[in-house]
Design a protein around this motif. Sequence first.
Motif, mmCIF file in Angstrom:
data_model
loop_
_atom_site.group_PDB
_atom_site.id
_atom_site.type_symbol
_atom_site.label_atom_id
_atom_site.label_comp_id
_atom_site.label_asym_id
_atom_site.label_seq_id
_atom_site.Cartn_x
_atom_site.Cartn_y
_atom_site.Cartn_z
ATOM 1 N N ASP A 346 -2.441 -5.403 16.098
ATOM 2 C CA ASP A 346 -2.852 -5.481 14.686
ATOM 3 C C ASP A 346 -1.961 -4.555 13.870
ATOM 4 O OD1 ASP A 346 -4.209 -6.289 12.482
ATOM 5 O OD2 ASP A 346 -6.047 -5.166 12.906
ATOM 6 N N LEU A 347 -1.951 -4.782 12.558
ATOM 7 C CA LEU A 347 -1.157 -3.916 11.686
ATOM 8 C C LEU A 347 -1.698 -3.981 10.266
ATOM 9 C CD1 LEU A 347 0.920 -5.757 9.713
ATOM 10 C CD2 LEU A 347 1.987 -6.173 11.907
ATOM 11 N N SER A 348 -1.349 -2.987 9.474
ATOM 12 C CA SER A 348 -1.683 -2.959 8.055
ATOM 13 C C SER A 348 -0.607 -2.160 7.335
ATOM 14 C CB SER A 348 -3.066 -2.332 7.818
ATOM 15 O OG SER A 348 -3.090 -0.980 8.245
ATOM 16 N N ILE A 349 -0.473 -2.417 6.048
ATOM 17 C CA ILE A 349 0.543 -1.733 5.244
ATOM 18 C C ILE A 349 -0.154 -0.946 4.144
ATOM 19 C CG2 ILE A 349 2.523 -2.020 3.704
ATOM 20 C CD1 ILE A 349 3.223 -4.536 5.240
ATOM 21 N N ARG A 350 0.210 0.307 4.014
ATOM 22 C CA ARG A 350 -0.347 1.160 2.975
ATOM 23 C C ARG A 350 0.736 1.460 1.947
ATOM 24 N NH1 ARG A 350 -3.776 5.494 6.723
ATOM 25 N NH2 ARG A 350 -5.146 3.927 7.689
ATOM 26 N N GLU A 351 0.412 1.169 0.688
ATOM 27 C CA GLU A 351 1.372 1.394 -0.379
ATOM 28 C C GLU A 351 1.413 2.870 -0.757
ATOM 29 O OE1 GLU A 351 3.305 -0.859 -1.425
ATOM 30 O OE2 GLU A 351 2.372 -2.612 -0.484
#
Length: 364
Positions: A346-351
Motif C-alpha cells: 500500500d502507499l499514500s502521498i502527503r503534500e
Amino acid sequence: MTAGGDAAGSTAGGAPGATAGETAGEPAGEAAGETVGETGHGTVGDPARDAFVDVQELVKTFRVRRRTGMLRRTVREVRAVDGISFAVPRGETIGFIGPNGAGKSTTVKMLTGILTPTSGRLRVAGVDPARERTRLVRHIGVVFGQRTTLWWDLPLRDSYELVRRMYRIPAARYRANLERCVELLELSGLLDVPVRQLSLGQRMRGDITAALLHDPEVLYLDEPTIGLDVVSKARVREFLRDLNAERDTTVLLTTHDLTDIEQLCRRVVVIDHGRLVYDGALAGLHEVGESERTLVVDLEREVGPVEVEGARVVRVEGPRQWLAFPASGSAGPLVSRLAAEYPLVDLSIREPDIESVISRLYGG
C-alpha cells in the motif's frame, strides 16, 4: 435580534462583504446611492484589465502598547504589511498565502476597506476601499473562515432574505442565485435551521452562498473549505471553478490547504513578515522553496531502507517507510520503480504544508 457577526466578533447585521460601519437598517445600495443592474455589476470606473486589483507599496503599521511597570508603558510600532505590491487581472483566481502572522488577513482587510493603509496605493475595481467603502461593498463578497456574516439566531433562509433587502437584489436574480448555490452546495435541508445550530462546514457553505447572492465582481475567501469533509471540499472547489469561468469573478483565496491552491489557482502570491517573497506560478514556488512531498509505503515485510532513484528515505518503522521527493516532480515513475523492486502492499502521498514551503522559501 443578535447578528451572526456579533457572535463572531463582526459588526451587527453585517452583510456578506459588508465593511465595518454598515448596519442592517441601511441598505447598501441606498448608502452608495446606486442600484444594481441585472448583471449585478454597477459602474465603478473602468480599470485596466491587467490591474483590476492594484496594490502598490502597501504599508500598515500598528502601535502596540506594553505595560512595563505599575505606571509605565512602552509603545512600539509593528509593521504588519511592509511595502507589498501586486496586481490581479479581472477574472483571475490567485492564492494569497503565507504562515500565520504573515500579514494576509491585514492585507485582505485593507482590500475590503475594513482597515485603512498607513501608506501606499490601493485600488479595487478602480475604487479606493478606505475612502469609498459603501460604494465598493456592492462589488465584493467576503468569506472569513472563522467569522460568519450570517445572523446567528436566524435560519439561513431569513439571513438570505435580509441580504437580498440590504443589497436590493432583483427578485428573479436573487431566486436564481439562491437556487443555484443551494443545489451545488447542498443546503436544501438546512435553510430553516438557525445558524447557531450549523456545524462549521455547513456554516462555511452558508457563508459562501450569502457572499454570492449579489453577484460580486471580486470574491475574497479565507479558508473556504475549513471544516468540510473530502466530498464537500471537492464540491466547493468545483463550484468556485465554475463561478470563475462562467461569471469572470476575480477570486483571492487565502488558505493553508495546498490542495485548494493547486486545484483553483494558477498563480500564488506569498507574503511573510509582511513582505512579498514570491509572486508567480505554483510550480515555481515549489522549485524556489525546494519543498518536498512524502511517499508513505507499506511493504509485505520489514526490509532495510529502500533505494530508489529520485527519492530518499527519511523514516523507517517496521515494514512502513517514508520517502521524500521534490514536490515539483511526479510520483508516478517513483511508484513504478518501487513496485518493480520491492514487495509493495500500500502507499499514500502527503503534500507539503504551506508553512514548510514558506519557511524554506523565506529562509532561502
